[in-house]
Design a protein around this motif. Sequence first.
Motif, PDB file in Angstrom:
ATOM      1  N   ASP A 119      52.188  18.682  82.997  1.00 35.64           N
ATOM      2  CA  ASP A 119      53.968  19.142  83.072  1.00 35.64           C
ATOM      3  C   ASP A 119      54.791  17.931  83.367  1.00 35.64           C
ATOM      4  O   ASP A 119      54.367  17.228  84.821  1.00 35.64           O
TER       5      ASP A 119
ATOM      6  N   TYR B 127      67.161  18.531  84.716  1.00 35.82           N
ATOM      7  CA  TYR B 127      65.965  19.486  83.646  1.00 35.82           C
ATOM      8  C   TYR B 127      65.867  21.391  84.140  1.00 35.82           C
ATOM      9  O   TYR B 127      67.076  21.721  85.145  1.00 35.82           O
ATOM     10  N   ASP B 128      65.622  21.696  82.840  1.00 40.07           N
ATOM     11  CA  ASP B 128      66.387  22.827  82.794  1.00 40.07           C
ATOM     12  C   ASP B 128      65.210  23.526  83.551  1.00 40.07           C
ATOM     13  O   ASP B 128      63.828  23.925  83.014  1.00 40.07           O
TER      14      ASP B 128
ATOM     15  N   GLU C   2      64.098  26.626  83.183  1.00 42.76           N
ATOM     16  CA  GLU C   2      63.599  27.688  82.731  1.00 42.76           C
ATOM     17  C   GLU C   2      62.236  27.006  81.497  1.00 42.76           C
ATOM     18  O   GLU C   2      61.191  27.944  80.677  1.00 42.76           O
ATOM     19  N   LYS C   3      62.762  25.685  81.265  1.00 40.31           N
ATOM     20  CA  LYS C   3      61.796  25.282  80.357  1.00 40.31           C
ATOM     21  C   LYS C   3      60.463  24.663  80.786  1.00 40.31           C
ATOM     22  O   LYS C   3      60.575  23.938  82.102  1.00 40.31           O
TER      23      LYS C   3
ATOM     24  N   TYR D 168      57.968  21.500  79.625  1.00 41.78           N
ATOM     25  CA  TYR D 168      58.250  20.491  79.594  1.00 41.78           C
ATOM     26  C   TYR D 168      56.470  19.423  79.445  1.00 41.78           C
ATOM     27  O   TYR D 168      55.798  18.201  80.123  1.00 41.78           O
TER      28      TYR D 168
ATOM     29  N   LYS E 269      64.623  15.587  78.802  1.00 37.54           N
ATOM     30  CA  LYS E 269      65.184  16.815  78.065  1.00 37.54           C
ATOM     31  C   LYS E 269      63.826  17.000  76.750  1.00 37.54           C
ATOM     32  O   LYS E 269      63.423  16.272  76.361  1.00 37.54           O
ATOM     33  N   ALA E 270      64.208  18.600  76.443  1.00 36.48           N
ATOM     34  CA  ALA E 270      63.142  18.722  75.922  1.00 36.48           C
ATOM     35  C   ALA E 270      64.046  19.012  74.897  1.00 36.48           C
ATOM     36  O   ALA E 270      65.345  19.275  74.536  1.00 36.48           O
TER      37      ALA E 270
ATOM     38  N   LYS F 184      53.312  21.963  72.010  1.00 34.72           N
ATOM     39  CA  LYS F 184      53.374  23.128  71.299  1.00 34.72           C
ATOM     40  C   LYS F 184      52.887  24.151  72.526  1.00 34.72           C
ATOM     41  O   LYS F 184      51.794  23.896  72.451  1.00 34.72           O
TER      42      LYS F 184
END
Length: 348
Positions: A196, A223-224, A226-227, A229, A264-265, A345
């Motif tokens: 990560d 950063y988000d 919830e996501k 990376y 950023k994703a 993914k």
Amino acid sequence: MLTTSRGISLVLSIAIAALTVAFLLLLDDATPTLLLVAGAISFSVAYILMQVTLEFLIFKEISNIYGVLEKIQKKDYSSIPDKNERLSISPLRKINKTINTYAQTKNKEIEALQKNAEFRREFIADISHELKTPIFAAQGYIHTLLDGAVDDKSVRLKFLKRAAKSLNALDKLVQDLLTLNQMESGVIKFHFESFDLKEVIHEVIEELEQKAAKRDMLIRFYYDKEKAYRTFADKDKIFRVCQNLISNAIKYNNDGGEVEVHLKAQKNHVTVEVKDNGKGIPPEDLKRIFERFYRVEKSRSREGGGTGLGLAIVKHILEGHKSKISVSSTVGKGSIFSFDLPLEKLEG
């Protein structure tokens, strides 16, 4: 006379006209007028054809070949034109084209050798200067101690610490040089794994927070939450990339400034941006900041303890990941460094 196209054309045309007239003389009804007209026509047609053939398809190309060969003999490759072979029926044009291609290749080789020679000269001058600075500093402190200052305990400790600091800087410089050389030669292998990227950046920020706090500087990480990376890369080397970029953002920022790190994703990749609000980089320096030992402000860089090799190492690490480092900067407003890595993914 026989060395020019006109002379050769004239001789051959006379010969052809003579053969034509001699052949017509064998006919019983050949008249002097017929012989004269046939001789004149055969001479004229033969002369024109010979002249065109020799002048434009042979002599002109031979002249061009000699011109190129003379330039090659004089080692003047720069002014050799790029010949085009379109609509040519002359085999000499192909020879000329081959010679031109050879000359242009040699010219490119010479230009590359000249650039390499210039690079070597600059590199030797740079590395001599970079090595000289910590060596002379350490020598100065040690010789001062040997000259009698060693008896003063406070001076002894202070000078030994300074000498050690100079030697540490020298060791870091040598290690960076070895790392860069091994990367360029392919000795250092990349060990790819899934991790990560968010966690790696958190580790880098934690390591550099104290350095930023000394200059009343904040490091903000966006950063988000919830996501994920996750990426597939060499974790240690990407750690070094982030460490170098964030460290530089602190070093070249203004006191009390801010460093922003954005993660950023995207659809297939993840982007890391490191932004500062410092002095920025002049446009003329942007193209050279990834060269070895190149510094925008040499005096400030040395005071900050940099080796001048960090961005060159960053560039090679990212090239090993089939990525590249990008930079944009505005003088007086700051700089943004960014790079991409593939986004792994999640299954399911």
